[in-house]
Design an enzyme around this catalytic site. Sequence first.
Site, PDB file in Angstrom:
ATOM      1  N   TYR A 277      38.966  43.782  36.731  1.00  0.00           N
ATOM      2  CA  TYR A 277      39.041  42.440  36.209  1.00  0.00           C
ATOM      3  C   TYR A 277      40.176  42.077  35.410  1.00  0.00           C
ATOM      4  O   TYR A 277      39.819  41.580  34.264  1.00  0.00           O
ATOM      5  CB  TYR A 277      37.404  42.035  35.906  1.00  0.00           C
ATOM      6  CG  TYR A 277      36.351  42.475  36.562  1.00  0.00           C
ATOM      7  CD1 TYR A 277      36.080  42.047  38.018  1.00  0.00           C
ATOM      8  CD2 TYR A 277      35.616  43.380  36.134  1.00  0.00           C
ATOM      9  CE1 TYR A 277      35.305  42.440  38.534  1.00  0.00           C
ATOM     10  CE2 TYR A 277      34.645  43.637  36.742  1.00  0.00           C
ATOM     11  CZ  TYR A 277      34.433  43.528  38.124  1.00  0.00           C
ATOM     12  OH  TYR A 277      33.312  43.921  38.769  1.00  0.00           O
TER      13      TYR A 277
ATOM     14  N   HIS B 143      33.195  38.573  27.395  1.00  0.00           N
ATOM     15  CA  HIS B 143      34.093  37.625  26.905  1.00  0.00           C
ATOM     16  C   HIS B 143      35.402  37.888  27.728  1.00  0.00           C
ATOM     17  O   HIS B 143      35.516  38.743  28.433  1.00  0.00           O
ATOM     18  CB  HIS B 143      34.711  37.645  25.360  1.00  0.00           C
ATOM     19  CG  HIS B 143      35.304  39.022  25.187  1.00  0.00           C
ATOM     20  ND1 HIS B 143      34.543  40.381  25.056  1.00  0.00           N
ATOM     21  CD2 HIS B 143      36.500  39.506  24.886  1.00  0.00           C
ATOM     22  CE1 HIS B 143      35.269  41.346  24.855  1.00  0.00           C
ATOM     23  NE2 HIS B 143      36.716  40.870  24.618  1.00  0.00           N
TER      24      HIS B 143
ATOM     25  N   HIS C 226      39.997  37.237  27.955  1.00  0.00           N
ATOM     26  CA  HIS C 226      41.134  36.991  27.049  1.00  0.00           C
ATOM     27  C   HIS C 226      42.163  36.432  28.160  1.00  0.00           C
ATOM     28  O   HIS C 226      42.210  36.993  29.374  1.00  0.00           O
ATOM     29  CB  HIS C 226      41.691  38.111  26.337  1.00  0.00           C
ATOM     30  CG  HIS C 226      40.973  38.648  25.269  1.00  0.00           C
ATOM     31  ND1 HIS C 226      40.914  38.201  24.271  1.00  0.00           N
ATOM     32  CD2 HIS C 226      40.290  40.234  25.481  1.00  0.00           C
ATOM     33  CE1 HIS C 226      39.932  38.874  23.509  1.00  0.00           C
ATOM     34  NE2 HIS C 226      39.916  40.181  24.187  1.00  0.00           N
TER      35      HIS C 226
END
Length: 176
Positions: free
Chosen positions: A147, A59, A61
């Site tokens: 990342y 996932h 954000h």
Amino acid sequence: MPNYRRAFVPGGCWFFTVALLERRNTLLVDHITVLRDAVARTRERFPFEIDAVVVLPDHLHAMWTLPPGDADFSTRWRLIKTHFAKALPKVERLNAVRARRGERGIWQRRFWEHLIRDEADYARHIDYCMINPVKHGLAGRVQDWPYSSFHRDVRQGLFPLDWASDAAVEGEFGEA
């Protein structure tokens, strides 16, 4: 079909959580270059500012600010997801509904968004993006996770490299 309530504020700033369908998958970091390309291609057609982003294996954000007069974050996410999915080989399992609709089995259909209300809300969500890899046990320190926009922000002098080395993460931020 559910009636989702979304806040559409032209030029607004939002925090997003976007997840893979298979939450144990690692596609996002395994194919980080493909994801970066999908975002860049989308930004060419539909500009937006990336206030913060962190990509985890299953996932991500992100905090975006859209241009004045524009509140269409849904099209941007649709394009990012589509570009990413089209660049990957079709090896995922599909349920009958996705197969019938011609969909891929990479992304969850929806995403979670939160309209940023004020400066305190903005700061809290920026911090959450940065600390998220530590929260998930993917890195011992924020600086160790590659990342993340944290590194961009360190280069710009917004954060010291050792930021949050002793921070605890609390609150609800749109994660399952």
